[in-house]
Design a protein around this motif. Structure first.
Motif, PDB file in Angstrom:
ATOM      1  N   GLY A 133       0.972  -1.169  -0.370  1.00  0.00           N
ATOM      2  CA  GLY A 133      -0.207  -0.125  -0.073  1.00  0.00           C
ATOM      3  C   GLY A 133       0.975   1.631  -0.003  1.00  0.00           C
ATOM      4  N   LEU A 134       1.556   1.218   0.738  1.00  0.00           N
ATOM      5  CA  LEU A 134       2.724   2.636   0.660  1.00  0.00           C
ATOM      6  C   LEU A 134       3.502   3.133  -0.800  1.00  0.00           C
ATOM      7  CD1 LEU A 134       4.040   1.977   4.255  1.00  0.00           C
ATOM      8  CD2 LEU A 134       2.665   3.561   3.839  1.00  0.00           C
ATOM      9  N   ILE A 135       3.851   1.067  -1.271  1.00  0.00           N
ATOM     10  CA  ILE A 135       4.804   1.438  -2.554  1.00  0.00           C
ATOM     11  C   ILE A 135       3.132   2.020  -3.419  1.00  0.00           C
ATOM     12  CG2 ILE A 135       5.837   0.243  -4.410  1.00  0.00           C
ATOM     13  CD1 ILE A 135       6.952  -1.806  -1.946  1.00  0.00           C
ATOM     14  N   ALA A 136       1.955   1.675  -3.876  1.00  0.00           N
ATOM     15  CA  ALA A 136       1.006   2.026  -4.573  1.00  0.00           C
ATOM     16  C   ALA A 136       1.065   3.455  -4.518  1.00  0.00           C
ATOM     17  CB  ALA A 136       0.085   1.204  -4.513  1.00  0.00           C
ATOM     18  N   SER A 137       1.202   4.092  -3.320  1.00  0.00           N
ATOM     19  CA  SER A 137       0.755   5.411  -3.171  1.00  0.00           C
ATOM     20  C   SER A 137       1.615   6.259  -3.364  1.00  0.00           C
ATOM     21  CB  SER A 137       0.241   4.800  -1.598  1.00  0.00           C
ATOM     22  OG  SER A 137       0.712   5.353  -0.619  1.00  0.00           O
ATOM     23  N   GLY A 138       2.684   6.164  -3.082  1.00  0.00           N
ATOM     24  CA  GLY A 138       4.216   6.548  -3.711  1.00  0.00           C
ATOM     25  C   GLY A 138       4.636   6.629  -2.470  1.00  0.00           C
ATOM     26  N   TYR A 139       4.234   6.487  -0.899  1.00  0.00           N
ATOM     27  CA  TYR A 139       5.535   6.526   0.273  1.00  0.00           C
ATOM     28  C   TYR A 139       6.709   6.513   0.808  1.00  0.00           C
ATOM     29  CZ  TYR A 139       1.496   9.469   1.281  1.00  0.00           C
ATOM     30  OH  TYR A 139       0.057  10.840   1.084  1.00  0.00           O
ATOM     31  N   LEU A 140       6.695   4.713  -0.211  1.00  0.00           N
ATOM     32  CA  LEU A 140       7.684   4.034  -0.120  1.00  0.00           C
ATOM     33  C   LEU A 140       8.574   3.923  -1.232  1.00  0.00           C
ATOM     34  CD1 LEU A 140       9.338   2.398   2.115  1.00  0.00           C
ATOM     35  CD2 LEU A 140       7.871   0.863   1.115  1.00  0.00           C
ATOM     36  N   GLU A 141       9.639   4.023  -2.026  1.00  0.00           N
ATOM     37  CA  GLU A 141      10.107   3.736  -2.410  1.00  0.00           C
ATOM     38  C   GLU A 141      11.369   2.323  -3.138  1.00  0.00           C
ATOM     39  OE1 GLU A 141      12.215   7.030  -5.576  1.00  0.00           O
ATOM     40  OE2 GLU A 141      10.188   8.376  -4.402  1.00  0.00           O
ATOM     41  N   LEU A 142      10.994   0.976  -4.143  1.00  0.00           N
ATOM     42  CA  LEU A 142      11.941   0.444  -3.811  1.00  0.00           C
ATOM     43  C   LEU A 142      13.838   1.131  -4.079  1.00  0.00           C
ATOM     44  CD1 LEU A 142       9.656  -2.151  -5.451  1.00  0.00           C
ATOM     45  CD2 LEU A 142      10.272  -1.721  -2.919  1.00  0.00           C
ATOM     46  N   GLU A 143      14.708   0.362  -3.154  1.00  0.00           N
ATOM     47  CA  GLU A 143      16.162   0.427  -3.872  1.00  0.00           C
ATOM     48  C   GLU A 143      16.793   0.484  -4.706  1.00  0.00           C
ATOM     49  OE1 GLU A 143      18.562   0.162  -0.721  1.00  0.00           O
ATOM     50  OE2 GLU A 143      16.798  -0.014   1.227  1.00  0.00           O
ATOM     51  N   HIS A 144      16.046  -0.911  -5.039  1.00  0.00           N
ATOM     52  CA  HIS A 144      16.617  -1.198  -6.540  1.00  0.00           C
ATOM     53  C   HIS A 144      16.046  -1.264  -7.353  1.00  0.00           C
ATOM     54  CE1 HIS A 144      20.289  -2.342  -4.209  1.00  0.00           C
ATOM     55  NE2 HIS A 144      19.450  -2.569  -3.260  1.00  0.00           N
ATOM     56  N   GLU A 145      14.941  -0.482  -7.253  1.00  0.00           N
ATOM     57  CA  GLU A 145      13.202  -0.520  -8.957  1.00  0.00           C
ATOM     58  C   GLU A 145      14.188  -0.033 -10.169  1.00  0.00           C
ATOM     59  OE1 GLU A 145       9.403   1.925  -8.871  1.00  0.00           O
ATOM     60  OE2 GLU A 145       9.567   0.464  -7.906  1.00  0.00           O
ATOM     61  N   LEU A 146      14.429  -0.635 -10.641  1.00  0.00           N
ATOM     62  CA  LEU A 146      14.396  -0.157 -12.438  1.00  0.00           C
ATOM     63  C   LEU A 146      13.823   0.693 -13.020  1.00  0.00           C
ATOM     64  CD1 LEU A 146      16.746  -2.599 -13.530  1.00  0.00           C
ATOM     65  CD2 LEU A 146      17.404  -0.733 -12.503  1.00  0.00           C
ATOM     66  N   ASP A 147      13.809   2.326 -13.833  1.00  0.00           N
ATOM     67  CA  ASP A 147      12.220   2.843 -15.043  1.00  0.00           C
ATOM     68  C   ASP A 147      12.463   2.687 -15.841  1.00  0.00           C
ATOM     69  OD1 ASP A 147      14.365   5.063 -13.733  1.00  0.00           O
ATOM     70  OD2 ASP A 147      13.083   5.649 -12.513  1.00  0.00           O
ATOM     71  N   GLU A 148      12.394   3.658 -16.306  1.00  0.00           N
ATOM     72  CA  GLU A 148      12.907   3.344 -18.140  1.00  0.00           C
ATOM     73  C   GLU A 148      13.844   4.115 -18.121  1.00  0.00           C
ATOM     74  OE1 GLU A 148       9.878   7.261 -18.970  1.00  0.00           O
ATOM     75  OE2 GLU A 148       8.817   5.313 -19.138  1.00  0.00           O
ATOM     76  N   ASP A 149      13.958   5.574 -17.505  1.00  0.00           N
ATOM     77  CA  ASP A 149      15.716   6.368 -17.175  1.00  0.00           C
ATOM     78  C   ASP A 149      16.738   5.541 -16.704  1.00  0.00           C
ATOM     79  OD1 ASP A 149      13.696   8.146 -18.212  1.00  0.00           O
ATOM     80  OD2 ASP A 149      13.010   8.911 -16.567  1.00  0.00           O
ATOM     81  N   THR A 150      16.508   4.613 -16.304  1.00  0.00           N
ATOM     82  CA  THR A 150      17.740   3.734 -15.795  1.00  0.00           C
ATOM     83  C   THR A 150      18.476   3.288 -16.644  1.00  0.00           C
ATOM     84  OG1 THR A 150      16.077   3.285 -13.286  1.00  0.00           O
ATOM     85  CG2 THR A 150      18.411   1.851 -13.991  1.00  0.00           C
ATOM     86  N   GLU A 151      19.898   3.636 -16.247  1.00  0.00           N
ATOM     87  CA  GLU A 151      20.571   3.607 -17.583  1.00  0.00           C
ATOM     88  C   GLU A 151      21.542   2.177 -16.955  1.00  0.00           C
ATOM     89  OE1 GLU A 151      24.147   5.386 -18.414  1.00  0.00           O
ATOM     90  OE2 GLU A 151      22.982   7.633 -18.359  1.00  0.00           O
ATOM     91  N   THR A 152      21.559   1.105 -17.696  1.00  0.00           N
ATOM     92  CA  THR A 152      21.684  -0.574 -17.891  1.00  0.00           C
ATOM     93  C   THR A 152      22.923  -0.431 -18.937  1.00  0.00           C
ATOM     94  OG1 THR A 152      20.335  -1.414 -19.698  1.00  0.00           O
ATOM     95  CG2 THR A 152      19.194  -1.211 -17.447  1.00  0.00           C
ATOM     96  N   VAL A 153      23.904  -1.369 -18.677  1.00  0.00           N
ATOM     97  CA  VAL A 153      24.748  -2.014 -19.568  1.00  0.00           C
ATOM     98  C   VAL A 153      24.393  -3.536 -19.942  1.00  0.00           C
ATOM     99  CG1 VAL A 153      27.257  -2.462 -18.709  1.00  0.00           C
ATOM    100  CG2 VAL A 153      26.400  -0.640 -17.632  1.00  0.00           C
ATOM    101  N   GLY A 154      24.761  -3.514 -21.203  1.00  0.00           N
ATOM    102  CA  GLY A 154      25.355  -4.830 -21.913  1.00  0.00           C
ATOM    103  C   GLY A 154      24.022  -4.533 -22.982  1.00  0.00           C
ATOM    104  N   GLU A 155      23.621  -5.878 -23.141  1.00  0.00           N
ATOM    105  CA  GLU A 155      22.372  -6.129 -24.280  1.00  0.00           C
ATOM    106  C   GLU A 155      21.431  -7.013 -23.647  1.00  0.00           C
ATOM    107  OE1 GLU A 155      23.976  -6.599 -27.746  1.00  0.00           O
ATOM    108  OE2 GLU A 155      25.717  -5.645 -28.373  1.00  0.00           O
ATOM    109  N   ALA A 156      20.303  -6.523 -23.544  1.00  0.00           N
ATOM    110  CA  ALA A 156      19.444  -7.845 -23.576  1.00  0.00           C
ATOM    111  C   ALA A 156      19.212  -9.011 -24.632  1.00  0.00           C
ATOM    112  CB  ALA A 156      17.923  -7.088 -22.873  1.00  0.00           C
TER     113      ALA A 156
END
Length: 60
Positions: free
Chosen positions: A37-60
């Motif tokens: 509930g805290l995550i869904a309402s935006g009060y708690l963020e996951l530490e290692h959550e990747l979003d569309e702006d997160t840079e990644t290394v390598g290829e998938a």
């Protein structure tokens, strides 16, 4: 931290269903539901959550 909650009958039944489906005891299910509930309402963020702006290394 320990918190005591006064739940309505409907909330207790919902928590029991959630716990049964998750295979957890009531305390673990309540913790998961509260955290989600805290995550869904935006009060708690996951530490290692990747979003569309997160840079990644390598290829998938």
């Amino acid at each position: 931290m320990k918190i005591t909650l006064a739940l309505s009958t409907e909330e207790r039944l919902a928590l029991r269903r959630f716990a049964r489906e998750a295979g957890e005891d009531l305390e673990a299910a309540a913790h998961a539901a509260f955290r989600d509930g805290l995550i869904a309402s935006g009060y708690l963020e996951l530490e290692h959550e990747l979003d569309e702006d997160t840079e990644t290394v390598g290829e998938a």
